[in-house]
Write an enzyme that holds these catalytic residues in place. Structure first.
Site, PDB file in Angstrom:
ATOM      1  N   HIS A  78       0.831  -1.208   0.000  1.00  0.00           N
ATOM      2  CA  HIS A  78       0.000   0.000   0.000  1.00  0.00           C
ATOM      3  C   HIS A  78       0.865   1.258   0.000  1.00  0.00           C
ATOM      4  CE1 HIS A  78       0.873   0.504   4.212  1.00  0.00           C
ATOM      5  NE2 HIS A  78       0.315  -0.643   4.540  1.00  0.00           N
ATOM      6  N   HIS A  87       4.191   1.380   2.187  1.00  0.00           N
ATOM      7  CA  HIS A  87       5.344   0.664   1.625  1.00  0.00           C
ATOM      8  C   HIS A  87       5.944   1.463   0.461  1.00  0.00           C
ATOM      9  CE1 HIS A  87       2.642  -2.761   3.046  1.00  0.00           C
ATOM     10  NE2 HIS A  87       3.650  -2.731   3.899  1.00  0.00           N
ATOM     11  N   CYS A  90      -1.913  -3.335  22.372  1.00  0.00           N
ATOM     12  CA  CYS A  90      -0.728  -2.989  21.582  1.00  0.00           C
ATOM     13  C   CYS A  90      -0.952  -1.593  20.999  1.00  0.00           C
ATOM     14  CB  CYS A  90      -0.547  -4.010  20.458  1.00  0.00           C
ATOM     15  SG  CYS A  90       0.401  -3.344  19.078  1.00  0.00           S
ATOM     16  N   CYS A 101       2.261  -9.527  20.508  1.00  0.00           N
ATOM     17  CA  CYS A 101       1.365  -9.003  19.469  1.00  0.00           C
ATOM     18  C   CYS A 101       1.785  -9.620  18.139  1.00  0.00           C
ATOM     19  CB  CYS A 101       1.442  -7.477  19.386  1.00  0.00           C
ATOM     20  SG  CYS A 101       0.551  -6.868  17.928  1.00  0.00           S
ATOM     21  N   LYS A 144      -5.440   6.554  10.739  1.00  0.00           N
ATOM     22  CA  LYS A 144      -4.545   5.518  10.258  1.00  0.00           C
ATOM     23  C   LYS A 144      -5.224   4.727   9.138  1.00  0.00           C
ATOM     24  CE  LYS A 144      -1.451   2.184  12.184  1.00  0.00           C
ATOM     25  NZ  LYS A 144      -1.005   1.351  13.246  1.00  0.00           N
ATOM     26  N   HIS A 202      -1.518  -1.746  17.004  1.00  0.00           N
ATOM     27  CA  HIS A 202      -2.673  -2.428  16.403  1.00  0.00           C
ATOM     28  C   HIS A 202      -3.946  -2.291  17.222  1.00  0.00           C
ATOM     29  CE1 HIS A 202       0.809  -4.276  14.420  1.00  0.00           C
ATOM     30  NE2 HIS A 202      -0.009  -4.334  13.383  1.00  0.00           N
ATOM     31  N   CYS A 227       2.722  -7.090  15.325  1.00  0.00           N
ATOM     32  CA  CYS A 227       4.087  -6.529  15.383  1.00  0.00           C
ATOM     33  C   CYS A 227       5.135  -7.630  15.424  1.00  0.00           C
ATOM     34  CB  CYS A 227       4.276  -5.685  16.640  1.00  0.00           C
ATOM     35  SG  CYS A 227       3.230  -4.244  16.690  1.00  0.00           S
ATOM     36  N   LYS A 280      -7.650  -1.654   6.582  1.00  0.00           N
ATOM     37  CA  LYS A 280      -8.556  -2.358   5.669  1.00  0.00           C
ATOM     38  C   LYS A 280      -9.988  -2.204   6.140  1.00  0.00           C
ATOM     39  CE  LYS A 280      -6.053  -6.307   3.992  1.00  0.00           C
ATOM     40  NZ  LYS A 280      -5.940  -7.715   4.229  1.00  0.00           N
TER      41      LYS A 280
HETATM   42  N1  MSP Z   1       8.660  -6.962   8.219  1.00  0.00           N
HETATM   43  C1  MSP Z   1       8.773  -5.828   9.074  1.00  0.00           C
HETATM   44  C2  MSP Z   1      10.061  -5.094   8.837  1.00  0.00           C
HETATM   45  C3  MSP Z   1      11.303  -5.911   8.994  1.00  0.00           C
HETATM   46  S1  MSP Z   1      12.715  -4.975   8.636  1.00  0.00           S
HETATM   47  C4  MSP Z   1      13.975  -5.976   8.905  1.00  0.00           C
HETATM   48  C5  MSP Z   1       7.604  -4.890   8.833  1.00  0.00           C
HETATM   49  N2  MSP Z   1       6.993  -4.984   7.653  1.00  0.00           N
HETATM   50  S2  MSP Z   1       5.743  -4.084   7.184  1.00  0.00           S
HETATM   51  O1  MSP Z   1       5.295  -4.643   5.925  1.00  0.00           O
HETATM   52  O2  MSP Z   1       4.772  -3.990   8.213  1.00  0.00           O
HETATM   53  O3  MSP Z   1       6.340  -2.690   6.855  1.00  0.00           O
HETATM   54  C6  MSP Z   1       6.401  -1.662   7.800  1.00  0.00           C
HETATM   55  C7  MSP Z   1       6.934  -0.432   7.108  1.00  0.00           C
HETATM   56  O4  MSP Z   1       6.081  -0.049   6.018  1.00  0.00           O
HETATM   57  C8  MSP Z   1       6.981   0.808   7.978  1.00  0.00           C
HETATM   58  O5  MSP Z   1       8.096   0.822   8.824  1.00  0.00           O
HETATM   59  C9  MSP Z   1       7.043   1.879   6.925  1.00  0.00           C
HETATM   60  O6  MSP Z   1       8.300   1.883   6.332  1.00  0.00           O
HETATM   61  C10 MSP Z   1       6.023   1.361   5.919  1.00  0.00           C
HETATM   62  N3  MSP Z   1       4.671   1.790   6.276  1.00  0.00           N
HETATM   63  C11 MSP Z   1       3.593   1.009   6.494  1.00  0.00           C
HETATM   64  N4  MSP Z   1       2.518   1.812   6.725  1.00  0.00           N
HETATM   65  C12 MSP Z   1       2.881   3.109   6.684  1.00  0.00           C
HETATM   66  C13 MSP Z   1       2.187   4.334   6.662  1.00  0.00           C
HETATM   67  N5  MSP Z   1       0.901   4.431   6.862  1.00  0.00           N
HETATM   68  N6  MSP Z   1       2.886   5.453   6.388  1.00  0.00           N
HETATM   69  C14 MSP Z   1       4.209   5.421   6.061  1.00  0.00           C
HETATM   70  N7  MSP Z   1       4.878   4.270   6.031  1.00  0.00           N
HETATM   71  C15 MSP Z   1       4.333   3.128   6.626  1.00  0.00           C
HETATM   72  O7  MSP Z   1       7.340  -4.091   9.705  1.00  0.00           O
END
Ligand code: MSP
Length: 643
Positions: free
Chosen positions: A20, A23, A145, A128, A298, A148, A131, A301
């Protein structure tokens, strides 16, 4: 001489659903900074990928009735494809299920185990799954948490532990000695507060196979798999072929990470202590950004407010999406995403400022110099000033980007773009042309082309495709590995003469804003004093007789003897510009009109008004709020017929 290296990573994303906006943002930041450092003369590389083990993945797979492997095999490519769609790359993409990675994780575990930093023990804690980590009582908010807003599960079992607490004092000192280690400052303080609390516990790094089999086997106990974070963090290292690979030796020293604020603790505490235990060099800096919210909420879904990056790219184009994200978030803080915000930014920064600059300058070069760049001339005071301003903007941009202050960096660049538009107005090339001052005219156009090229180079990290198109319009290309932005900030006047330029530029036609969002805009009234009176009907054939054309105002001046009259030179794409006289002086400052597009009634008989010839009429719209010139929605080539 070999170049210095720059290696940066995104988080390794969970592929338990499609990617999304969040990412996309982190990946665009990583790509932009990698491109920027490349232009600063670095051998730069970025890494992204998918984190494919753990409870969360296993649970989603079970829910969807597939195996974890099937789930990650279906979703990981969506992340890889997204990177291409985002113009993120070329880059390295790691999957934590790669056999090469899993083998290296086992080597790392064995190393830390042999060092005596892993022990077997019993632990109970609040876990959690979202996380994928335990929370202490203190970290929970009302028992939930904080990420979440769900109650974690209490888990108590025998497991392996990493002696993280042993490194707490050392880490605290390292962060104090290296103020740059965690940035921006508020996140550094957050990590220091955890360390100062004296409550840092050891890290549980295993899961018994009786509960979870989806993971990497521990090398020292086949009944356990590795904790997903211990495995995932190592994704930054293993693709470089640690410990002997050339890439490891080359890129590891001084590497950096980019993460969202949600995963600060694993990066600020787990990761440096793991590296310390294994005797590896730490990262130079972890750069932490805030969250993109949607209408201050935030994304989730269940609320149905998840922004799909692919929709944005399809509607507005990838570079516009990248520019908006980089420009509208202050790195480190949360920001609110809205489509209206994106359109507003597009219209103001890209259509009005940047697009207008390229459109004006290229059409003048086409008209005055037959579409070829003029030779450099001796810079006058105005040229020296604009060059000094440009040097300052470029240096600011570079130092701000280096510090991850992207929004400020782009603002510095846009101050220059706006100043260049003003320089066009002030130096009035159309007047120089009229007066036959060809040398001065050449100096102005050359100065503009020279600085516009540098603007496009600076834009490449954020808008690579656009920058390449702008450069092509200037008859230029970019060679990222042989460009040095730092040098570009100090050397002016080198734009070559005789280069074939594009005759027009229209990369950013204005976007009609969403009218439903701004109902007031629709509520235009008819001209005061002529309420409901409609004109008599005419035949279509009569309408067809009116020749309406798009024109570009080249100059606007007050009539020497008549206060209410403006005298225009308007380009209708013909051999010579038209002289048009209009009684609208009370509504406009002439300087504001230069470069604007208008609609001209082009087949009215020529008239003399107060001794000046008028070869057409400008369309206007007036109500009680004032008078505006009617203009095409987006930039159109002068002379375009209107039906
Ligand atoms: N798999 C772990 C990370 C392991 S790193 C060794 C993880 N994955 S995640 O798919 O949940 O990705 C989290 C990251 O996605 C956040 O740290 C950020 O970089 C990005 N984002 C997810 N949602 C976000 C927003 N709403 N806004 C900005 N970035 C955020 O955690």
């Amino acid at each position: 001489m070999s170049k210095s290296t720059f290696y940066v990573t995104t988080p390794i994303f969970y592929p338990n659903a499609k990617p999304h906006l969040g990412h996309s943002f982190t990946s665009i930041v990583a790509d932009s900074i990698t491109r920027f450092q490349r232009l600063m003369g670095m051998d730069s590389m970025m890494l992204t990928g998918t984190d494919e083990h753990g409870d969360k993945l296993a649970q989603t797979a079970a829910k969807e009735g597939v195996t974890p492997q099937e789930l990650v095999d279906a979703n990981s490519p969506k992340f890889r494809q997204l990177m291409d769609k985002l113009s993120v790359g070329p880059h390295r993409f790691v999957r934590s299920t790669d056999p090469h990675h899993t083998a290296k994780v086992r080597d790392f575990l064995q190393l830390v185990y042999d060092k005596g930093d892993i022990y077997f023990g019993e632990y109970g804690g609040h876990y959690c799954t979202g996380c994928e980590r335990f929370y202490t009582e203190k970290e929970l908010e009302n028992g939930l948490c904080p990420q979440h807003l769900k109650a974690p599960e209490y888990i108590s079992e025998k497991n392996y532990f990493f002696r993280m607490s042993k490194y707490a004092d050392w880490l605290r000192q390292h962060i104090l000695d290296n103020p740059d280690f965690i940035q921006p400052e508020q996140y550094r303080k957050e990590v220091l507060a955890i360390l100062d609390s004296g409550e840092l516990e050891d890290l549980c790094i295993s899961r018994p196979k009786t509960r979870l089999t989806w993971g990497i086997d521990l090398p020292f106990d086949k009944d356990y798999v590795c904790y997903v974070w211990f495995d995932a963090l190592l994704c930054y290292l293993t693709p470089l072929n640690w410990p002997d690979g050339e890439e490891y030796k080359k890129y590891w020293p001084g590497h950096q990470h980019i993460i969202g604020k949600d995963i600060l603790k694993p990066h600020g505490i787990f990761w440096p202590t793991m590296l310390k235990s294994a005797g590896l060099e730490l990262y130079r800096r972890v750069n932490v950004h805030g969250y993109w919210l949607v209408r201050d909420t935030k994304m989730s879904k269940s609320l149905g407010n998840v922004v799909d990056p692919l929709d944005m790219i399809d509607t507005y184009g990838v570079d516009v999406f990248r520019y908006f994200l980089m420009r509208d978030m202050t790195f480190g803080q949360d920001a609110s995403f809205s489509e209206e915000g994106l359109v507003g930014r597009f219209n103001s920064d890209l259509a009005n400022d940047l697009g207008n600059l390229f459109s004006r300058v290229l059409s003048m070069a086409a008209r005055y110099f037959d579409g070829q760049s003029p030779a450099v001339g001796a810079p006058g005071e105005a040229e020296k000033q604009i060059q000094a301003l440009a040097a300052n903007s470029f240096r600011n941009f570079q130092s701000l980007f280096d510090k991850f202050r992207f929004s400020n960096g782009l603002e510095a660049l846009w101050e220059l773009v706006r100043a260049l538009n003003k320089y066009v107005d002030a130096s009035a090339p159309w007047a120089l042309h009229r007066e036959g001052k060809t040398r001065e005219l050449g100096t102005v156009i050359h100065t503009l082309l020279d600085i516009m090229r540098k603007v496009a180079l600076h834009l490449w990290p954020v808008m690579p495709g656009t920058a390449e198109k702008l450069l092509a319009q200037l008859g230029q290309t970019i060679d990222p590995d042989n460009t040095n932005l730092a040098d570009e900030a100090d050397t002016f006047g080198l734009f070559p003469a005789g280069v074939r330029l594009a005759s027009s530029s229209n990369l950013f036609p204005r976007i009609e804003e969403n009218k439903e969002a701004q109902p007031a805009r629709n509520a235009k009234k008819e001209k005061a004093g002529t309420p409901d009176k409609k004109a008599d009907p005419i035949e279509f054939a009569d309408f067809e007789k009116i020749d309406l054309r798009v024109g570009t105002i080249l100059s606007a001046e007050k009539h020497p003897d008549a206060d209410k009259i403006l005298c225009f030179k308007v380009d209708l794409g013909e051999e010579t510009p038209r002289s048009i006289v209009s009684g609208i002086a009370q509504y406009f400052a002439p300087a504001d009109l230069q470069g604007k597009q208008v609609i001209v009634v082009a087949n009215l008989p020529c008239r003399r008004i107060r001794n000046v010839e008028s070869q057409g009429m400008l369309l206007t719209a007036e109500d009680e709020t004032g008078l505006t010139l009617v203009a095409p929605d987006g930039h159109k080539a002068p002379g375009t017929r209107i039906y």
